[in-house]
Design an enzyme around this catalytic site. Structure first.
Site, PDB file in Angstrom:
ATOM      1  N   CYS A 223      -5.484  15.686  71.660  1.00 51.59           N
ATOM      2  CA  CYS A 223      -5.781  14.371  71.062  1.00 51.59           C
ATOM      3  C   CYS A 223      -6.536  14.540  69.751  1.00 51.59           C
ATOM      4  O   CYS A 223      -7.690  14.981  69.730  1.00 51.59           O
ATOM      5  CB  CYS A 223      -6.588  13.541  72.067  1.00 51.59           C
ATOM      6  SG  CYS A 223      -7.305  12.034  71.386  1.00 51.59           S
TER       7      CYS A 223
ATOM      8  N   CYS B 290      -9.763  12.480  69.410  1.00 50.48           N
ATOM      9  CA  CYS B 290     -10.812  13.050  70.271  1.00 50.48           C
ATOM     10  C   CYS B 290     -11.592  14.123  69.521  1.00 50.48           C
ATOM     11  O   CYS B 290     -12.817  14.251  69.673  1.00 50.48           O
ATOM     12  CB  CYS B 290     -10.200  13.657  71.530  1.00 50.48           C
ATOM     13  SG  CYS B 290      -9.350  12.472  72.596  1.00 50.48           S
TER      14      CYS B 290
END
Length: 301
Positions: free
Chosen positions: A31, A34
């Site tokens: 991600c 993230c």
């Protein structure tokens, strides 16, 4: 920052949040956002010097935990206090917005001496759930709005949790005719039925019922009665586990009684969703989320 798994979740998140707010960061290695949010959270944790605890959960590796919190996208952060989710946000927020989010819940350390900060971290004193003052306040809410089914549900639920079954039945009487049409009231009816079954039993029957089930896994009457005993004792997950055993073998047993009772328990144990900012998703109670998924997987299979 601590990496949390199913093995240490109870200690590092639930128990820890009883004394210090815990911010859970759901992320995954692939991600991109993230990777942007992670360093910001770690920087803020250091700057806040113990005012909250940061933990990270890899949603790929810990799908059970991600599912329990109803995580739909990552990154998602959930703040827990006192063992319960209180707020959350999705996406890679900038540092200023992360701090603004936390500051809604944490006392400002630079404005108060340490001993005052420690006191401020505790919730504002309110009447304890189930106390006479709390029940009196709920009774007044019903008196003010007798047609408010939500207020009546909260009042009767508090009475039942406090063991005041007779008072609960008196409060339930004016709306008993609505029980089949209003889910919250139907849930209370199932609970009181379970209490009546246990009260009218000749002797504690848990062991005898368990023996019947061991001899015949399809003794659904015994399973349902055992679930009622668990329900009367407020052993909610044990009751739902027995009801699931019925549903896995016969989804429509006894005019759908097992499913209806299961749904009633979910209604009883669910907690009000915390208010969140527009566009954010309020976190769901992990136990309720888990058992809702289990019910769906059985009913839809």
């Amino acid at each position: 920052m601590i990496d949390v798994t199913i093995q240490n979740f109870e200690a590092e998140v639930i128990e820890a949040s009883m004394t210090t707010p815990v911010l859970v960061d759901f992320w995954a290695p692939w991600c991109g956002p993230c990777k942007s949010l992670g360093p910001i959270l770690e920087k803020v944790e250091a700057a806040y010097a113990g005012r909250f605890k940061l933990v990270k959960i890899n949603s790929d590796d810990e799908q059970q935990l991600a599912g329990a919190f109803g995580i739909r996208s990552i990154p998602t952060c959930v703040l827990l206090m006192g063992g319960q989710p209180v707020d959350g946000f999705m996406g890679a927020l900038p540092e200023s917005q992360v701090k603004a989010f936390l500051d809604k819940h944490l006392p400002p350390a630079d404005e108060l001496p340490p001993e005052v900060v420690e006191e401020a971290a505790a919730p504002e004193p309110v009447a304890a759930p189930g106390s006479d003052d709390a029940i009196a306040a709920l009774a007044q809410a019903v008196a003010d709005k007798p047609d408010d089914d939500n207020a009546r549900f909260d009042f009767i639920k508090a009475l039942l949790l406090a063991g005041r079954t007779d008072d609960a039945k008196v409060a339930f009487a004016p709306v008993i005719a609505k029980a089949m049409a209003v889910r919250k009231l139907e849930a209370l009816q199932h609970w009181m039925n379970a209490l009546d079954v246990v009260e009218n039993a000749y002797e504690p029957a848990d062991a005898a019922l368990a023996a019947r089930i061991a001899a015949n896994k399809r003794d659904f009457d015994a399973r349902y009665e055992l679930a009622q005993h668990h329900m009367a004792a407020q052993r909610w997950t044990a009751a739902m586990d027995e009801l699931l055993e019925i549903l896995m073998r016969d989804k429509a047993w006894n005019s759908d009684l097992a499913r209806k009772t299961y749904v009633a328990i979910l209604e009883i144990i669910d907690v009000p969703k915390p208010k969140v900012a527009e566009g954010q998703i309020p976190p769901e109670d992990p136990t309720v989320a888990t058992y809702r998924r289990r019910l769906s997987s059985v009913v839809l299979s």
